[in-house]
Design an enzyme around this catalytic site. Structure first.
Site, mmCIF file in Angstrom:
data_model
loop_
_atom_site.group_PDB
_atom_site.id
_atom_site.type_symbol
_atom_site.label_atom_id
_atom_site.label_comp_id
_atom_site.label_asym_id
_atom_site.label_seq_id
_atom_site.Cartn_x
_atom_site.Cartn_y
_atom_site.Cartn_z
ATOM 1 N N GLY A 27 65.415 60.710 83.632
ATOM 2 C CA GLY A 27 65.335 59.757 82.521
ATOM 3 C C GLY A 27 63.973 59.655 81.886
ATOM 4 N N SER A 28 62.972 59.225 82.652
ATOM 5 C CA SER A 28 61.677 58.995 82.018
ATOM 6 C C SER A 28 60.873 60.290 81.954
ATOM 7 C CB SER A 28 60.904 57.930 82.778
ATOM 8 O OG SER A 28 60.737 58.299 84.120
ATOM 9 N N CYS B 8 63.346 62.235 90.819
ATOM 10 C CA CYS B 8 63.288 60.896 90.226
ATOM 11 C C CYS B 8 62.702 61.036 88.820
ATOM 12 C CB CYS B 8 62.414 60.004 91.117
ATOM 13 S SG CYS B 8 62.519 58.242 90.740
ATOM 14 N N HIS C 210 71.782 57.185 89.677
ATOM 15 C CA HIS C 210 70.636 57.781 90.372
ATOM 16 C C HIS C 210 70.167 56.851 91.487
ATOM 17 C CE1 HIS C 210 66.717 59.397 91.247
ATOM 18 N NE2 HIS C 210 66.171 58.247 90.909
ATOM 19 N N ASN D 216 61.270 44.027 98.617
ATOM 20 C CA ASN D 216 60.764 45.138 97.816
ATOM 21 C C ASN D 216 59.316 45.477 98.213
ATOM 22 O OD1 ASN D 216 60.688 47.094 95.829
ATOM 23 N ND2 ASN D 216 60.303 45.662 94.171
ATOM 24 N N HIS E 196 56.687 62.638 93.081
ATOM 25 C CA HIS E 196 55.629 61.681 93.408
ATOM 26 C C HIS E 196 54.274 62.340 93.576
ATOM 27 C CE1 HIS E 196 59.428 59.734 94.569
ATOM 28 N NE2 HIS E 196 58.857 58.712 93.967
ATOM 29 N N TYR F 237 53.563 47.823 97.059
ATOM 30 C CA TYR F 237 52.918 48.576 98.135
ATOM 31 C C TYR F 237 51.482 48.866 97.727
ATOM 32 C CZ TYR F 237 53.820 52.785 95.327
ATOM 33 O OH TYR F 237 53.876 53.710 94.316
ATOM 34 N N CYS G 151 66.954 56.529 94.442
ATOM 35 C CA CYS G 151 65.650 57.070 94.858
ATOM 36 C C CYS G 151 65.596 57.270 96.362
ATOM 37 C CB CYS G 151 64.525 56.131 94.494
ATOM 38 S SG CYS G 151 64.456 55.735 92.783
ATOM 39 N N ASP H 66 59.166 48.832 81.987
ATOM 40 C CA ASP H 66 59.626 48.789 83.372
ATOM 41 C C ASP H 66 61.147 48.786 83.312
ATOM 42 O OD1 ASP H 66 59.093 47.654 86.357
ATOM 43 O OD2 ASP H 66 60.803 46.620 85.456
#
Ligand code: GLN
Ligand code: ZN
Length: 764
Positions: free
Chosen positions: A442-443, A736, A651, A120, A704, A522, A653, A499
Site C-alpha cells: 500500500g504505502s 509490509c 494484510h 500496543n 524494515h 517501542y 504484519c 497514519d
C-alpha cells in the site's frame, strides 16, 4: 488508613524529551552524559509531580531509555554473544540490542521485539540459553531508588519478576533443542537476591515485583516455580508486593495466596469479577490487597463511586490497613498529562484523565476511604460526581441511524455472494492478472516533501487545493513508477495519510484527536491514538477521490486501500460505555460503504488491512472465541458487500497464526498478504496443514531494513514457498508497506521482486 499507589509512569517526558534526547544521542549530537542528564530531569519531574499529587507509593526503577525488559536483560548480563566484545559502552550495547547497530565496522541486527501482552507496547525479547551467565552488572533499580531519595522522594522500587522475565524470554539459537528458559530459575534467583537485598540495605521498605504472567493460562503450570522462587526471595527482600495486571488470576489465586508475599496487586478495571474470589483466598493470610481501580490502559476519568465501592468491599473483608488503591497497571500506556491539550473543548476535557490526572485520582480515592476531612478532597469527590454524571448524559445520546443500522445487520451481510472458487474465476477474467501477480502492501516512501506539504496544510501555509495538487502529483509518480518497474496490481501509495488509523478517524464521526497525547509504542517510537467517544459513521467517502485519481492515470488495475475495523478499534482509545463489538460493527458499516463506493468508482481490488487483529486476542484462551467471532465478523461485514468480480485483500504484519488459523480462513479475503521474510517454514506448513484455500502473498523481503534483496534471494524464497503453496494461489509482494523506506532501495528491491516473478512464470 488506605494508601494510594501508582504502578509505573510514562517514561517519555511531557514533551517527548526522552525521544528527542535518545535520537540526538544516536545521531552523535548529544553526549552520553547529557542523555543521562535529560533522563534524570524527566524522572525527577515524574517523581515530584506524583508526590505533589499526593500519591503514597511512588514507583522508581521502571524508567527506561528504550524498554524496561531490555534494561533487565542488560543489567542481568543476559546479553547475546553477538553484542559482546565489540568494544561498545554498556549504554551502546543496550541500544544495539534494542535497535541493532550499523557503524564503524560493527553490523549487528536488533533483538526480536514482541507485543507486551495485549497492548500496543513492544518489549525486547530476552534471548536465553544454558550459556546465559546471569550476574548483576549494575543495580539500576537501586540507583533510581537512591536518585529519587536524593531529591526527597521516597519511592517503591519496581522489578520485573523472575518467572515472568524468563517466561517472556525465548531460547537463543545456541540453546539445546529442548531448552526452556524457565529452567534458568535457579541460576537467576541469586541475582535477584543480590538486587533485592541491596534495596533492603538502602532502606526500601517494600518492592513491587511484577508477575503479569500470572494472568495467563500458563501461569497455572508454574505454581511450583512460584513457591520455590518466592520462598527464596522473601527472606532477603523488602516486603514484596506481587503485582499482576491486564486480566484475572482465576484459579492461580489458590497458589498465590500461599506465597510469602506482603501484598498482591490485581487489575479490577480489566477483571472486576475476580475481587470476591481473591478476597476469600487471602482473607486468612496477612496479604495486603492492592486494588487496580484507575485504568492504566485507557484515558477516561475514573468513576470514583465505582472505585470506592470495590474498596469498601475489600475493607469489609480485610480491614482498611490491608487495602491499597492503585492504578490498574503501569501508566506507561497513557499520555503524560491533559494539561498539554489546548484544543479539546471544555466538555471533552472533562471526560479524560491522563497519567498525572490519574495519579491525583488514586490519591483522592485513598483519601476519601481514609476518611479525610480535607475540603479539597470532598471538592474533588464532588467534582468527579458531576463530571461522571455529565459524561453519562453524553453517553446516553446516540446516533439513532447508526444504532438502527447495526440492529438491522443480517447474517447474509457477512458473506460474499459466491464461494471463493467461483469468485476466483470471475476475478481472473475481470482483473486479468498474470500468473504470480505482483503487488505491494500500500504505502510508498513518505518523503520529507510529503511530510512538509502536510505540515504546511496544517499551518494554513498552503491551500487545500494546492495540497490536493501536490498529492495528485505524488500519486501519479508512484503509479508511473509501478508501471515502469512492471508491477501488476498497483496502489496509489498512500501519500495523503499521516497514519493508518488517524487518517480514517479524522474523517469519521465519533472520534476526538489530541495534540500531544503520545504513548510509547517501542523505543523512541511513540503513537498518538485517537479517542472514540461516540457512535461512528462516515459522513462522506474517505479514499475514493485518491484511488479513482490513481486509476485514471493507469490502465492497470488499482487496489483500493483501507484500514480494517478491528485495527482502527485496537489502535484507538475505545469507549468504555459500550462493548468493543458494537464499536467494531459501527466501524465496519462505515467501511462497508467506503468499499462499495470504491467498487462503484471502478476500483476492482480493495485491501482492508487488519494488522492488529491478533494483538486484540484476549489473554485467556477461554475468551478467544467470543473475540474472534465478532472480530472476524466485522471484517467480513466491511468487505462482503462487493460483487464476485471485486477482489478483496487483507494484510497482516505478523505470521504467527498458529491457533487462530481457522479465523484467518473465515475472513474469506480473496487474497491475504503476510509478514514472512523473517519467519521460518513452520508458517507455511500450518497453511498446508489447515488446507488454507484462498490466495496468499507471503512477503518475499523484509521492508524494515534498507537492505536490498537480490533477485536470486527472492527466487530462493519463492522456491521454498512453492513447495508448499500451490502456484495458482500465490501472489508476490513485500512484507509490509514501504512508507519508512527511501526511494533508492524501494526501486531496486521492487525491480528484483518483479524479475523473480518473471522467473517464477517461466520456471514454476
Ligand atoms: N497499507 C498499509 C501500508 O502499506 C499497511 C500498514 C501496516 O501493515 N501496518 O502502509
Ligand atoms: Zn504490515
Amino acid at each position: 488508613m488506605v494508601l494510594s499507589s501508582v504502578l509505573g509512569f510514562p517514561r517519555i517526558g511531557a514533551n517527548r524529551e526522552v525521544k528527542k534526547a535518545v535520537e540526538a544521542y544516536w545521531a552523535g549530537k548529544l553526549s552520553a552524559e547529557d542523555l543521562i542528564k535529560a533522563a534524570a530531569d524527566v524522572k525527577k519531574s515524574s517523581w515530584t509531580s506524583l508526590k505533589e499529587r499526593g500519591v503514597d507509593l511512588i514507583p522508581s526503577g521502571e524508567f527506561s531509555l528504550y524498554d524496561h525488559v531490555l534494561d533487565h536483560s542488560a543489567a542481568f548480563n543476559a546479553i547475546p554473544k553477538r553484542y559482546q566484545g565489540l568494544g561498545l559502552s554498556a549504554l551502546d550495547v543496550f541500544f544495539a540490542m534494542g535497535r541493532g547497530r550499523q557503524a564503524d565496522g560493527v553490523d549487528v541486527p536488533a533483538c526480536e521485539m514482541k507485543k507486551w501482552f495485549d497492548s500496543n507496547y513492544h518489549f525486547v525479547v530476552p534471548e536465553l540459553s544454558e550459556e546465559t551467565d546471569f550476574k548483576l552488572l549494575y543495580n539500576k533499580v537501586l540507583a533510581e531508588y537512591k536518585e529519587a531519595k536524593e531529591i526527597g522522594v521516597v519511592t517503591r522500587p519496581v522489578v520485573l519478576g523472575p518467572i515472568s522475565y524468563l517466561v517472556l524470554g525465548k531460547a537463543a539459537k545456541e540453546a539445546s533443542p529442548n531448552f526452556q528458559p524457565i529452567s534458568l530459575l535457579p541460576k537467576i534467583l541469586p541475582v535477584y537476591k543480590q538486587l533485592l537485598s541491596e534495596l533492603k540495605a538502602a532502606g526500601a521498605e517494600s518492592v513491587q515485583i511484577d508477575e503479569p504472567i500470572l494472568v495467563l493460562d500458563k501461569g497455572a503450570e508454574l505454581d511450583k516455580q512460584y513457591a520455590y522462587a518466592y520462598a527464596e526471595l522473601a527472606p532477603v527482600s523488602p516486603k514484596i508486593i506481587l503485582t499482576t495486571y491486564f486480566n484475572r488470576l482465576d484459579s492461580n489465586i489458590n497458589f498465590i495466596a500461599k506465597l510469602p508475599v506482603a501484598g498482591l496487586h490485581i487489575d479490577l478495571v480489566r477483571a472486576p469479577q475476580q475481587l470476591g474470589e481473591v478476597l476469600a483466598a487471602i482473607k486468612s493470610t496477612p496479604i495486603v490487597i492492592s486494588l487496580g481501580v484507575v485504568s492504566g490502559r485507557n484515558i477516561w476519568k475514573a468513576d470514583f463511586a465505582v472505585a470506592i465501592k470495590f474498596a469498601q468491599t475489600a475493607i469489609a473483608a480485610l480491614g482498611a490497613d490491608r487495602v491499597v488503591v492503585a492504578t490498574s497497571s503501569s501508566l506507561l500506556h497513557t499520555p503524560v498529562t491533559l494539561a498539554s491539550e489546548k484544543k479539546l473543548t471544555q466538555q471533552q476535557r472533562d471526560w479524560f484523565s491522563f497519567a498525572l490526572e490519574k495519579a491525583a485520582e488514586v490519591a483522592t480515592i485513598a483519601a476519601v476511604l481514609s476518611g479525610s476531612q480535607d475540603p479539597k478532597v470532598s471538592a474533588a469527590l464532588e467534582a468527579n460526581k458531576v463530571s461522571i454524571a455529565k459524561r453519562r448524559e453524553f453517553e446516553s445520546t446516540s446516533d439513532d441511524a447508526v444504532r438502527k443500522r447495526v440492529a438491522a445487520i443480517t447474517p447474509d451481510m457477512y458473506d460474499r455472494k459466491s464461494p471463493f472458487a467461483v469468485r476466483k474465476e470471475v476475478q481472473a477474467k475481470h482483473l486479468n492478472l498474470p500468473r504470480f501477480p505482483t503487488t505491494t502492501i500500500g504505502s510508498f516512501p513518505q518523503t520529507k516533501e510529503i511530510r512538509t506539504a502536510r505540515a504546511k496544510l496544517g499551518k494554513g501555509e498552503i491551500s487545500e487545493a494546492e495540497y490536493d495538487e501536490f498529492i495528485k502529483k505524488e500519486i501519479e509518480l508512484v503509479v508511473k513508477f509501478q508501471e515502469k518497474v512492471g508491477l501488476d496490481l498497483l496502489v496509489h501509495g498512500e501519500p495523503e495519510r499521516n497514519d493508518m488509523v488517524q487518517y480514517f478517524g479524522e474523517q469519521l464521526t465519533g472520534f476526538v484527536f489530541t495534540q500531544n497525547a503520545w504513548v510509547q509504542s517501542y523505543g523512541s517510537r511513540y503513537v498518538r491514538p485517537p479517542i472514540i467517544v461516540s457512535d461512528v459513521s462516515r459522513p462522506t467517502p474517505m479514499t475514493v477521490k485518491w484511488s479513482s485519481y490513481a486509476q485514471s492515470v493507469s490502465s492497470k488495475p488499482m487496489k483500493g486501500m483501507l484500514s480494517g475495523p478491528v485495527t482502527i478499534l485496537n489502535w484507538s482509545f475505545p469507549r468504555d460505555d459500550v462493548p468493543r463489538k458494537l464499536q467494531s460493527q459501527q466501524l465496519a458499516l462505515a467501511l462497508r460503504d467506503e468499499v462499495l463506493d470504491l467498487e462503484k468508482a471502478g476500483i476492482s481490488a480493495i485491501q482492508v488491512d487488519e494488522p492488529a487483529i491478533r494483538e486484540g486476542l484476549p489473554l485467556r484462551r477461554s475468551d478467544w472465541d467470543e473475540y474472534l467471532q465478532w472480530a472476524v465478523d466485522t471484517f467480513k461485514l466491511s468487505t462482503a458487500g462487493v460483487t464476485d468480480a471485486t477482489q478483496t485483500h487483507s494484510h497482516f504484519c505478523y505470521s504467527d497464526f498458529g491457533d487462530i488459523f481457522p479465523s484467518i480462513q473465515r475472513l474469506d479475503a480473496d487474497v491475504i498478504s503476510i509478514e514472512f521474510s523473517k519467519s521460518d517454514m513452520k508458517l507455511l506448513h500450518t497453511f498446508k496443514q489447515y488446507g488454507y484455500s484462498n490466495q496468499i502473498g507471503p512477503g518475499v523481503y523484509d521492508i524494515h531494513s534498507p537492505r536490498i534483496p537480490s533477485e536470486a534471494e527472492i527466487i530462493e524464497r519463492l522456491k521454498t514457498t512453492l513447495a508448499i503453496i500451490p502456484d495458482h494461489l500465490m501472489f508476490i509482494n513485500p512484507d509490509c508497506g514501504l512508507k519508512t523506506r527511501g526511494w533508492k532501495e524501494t526501486e531496486a528491491s521492487l525491480a528484483n521482486l518483479v524479475a523473480a516473478a518473471r522467473w517464477a512464470r517461466a520456471n514454476a
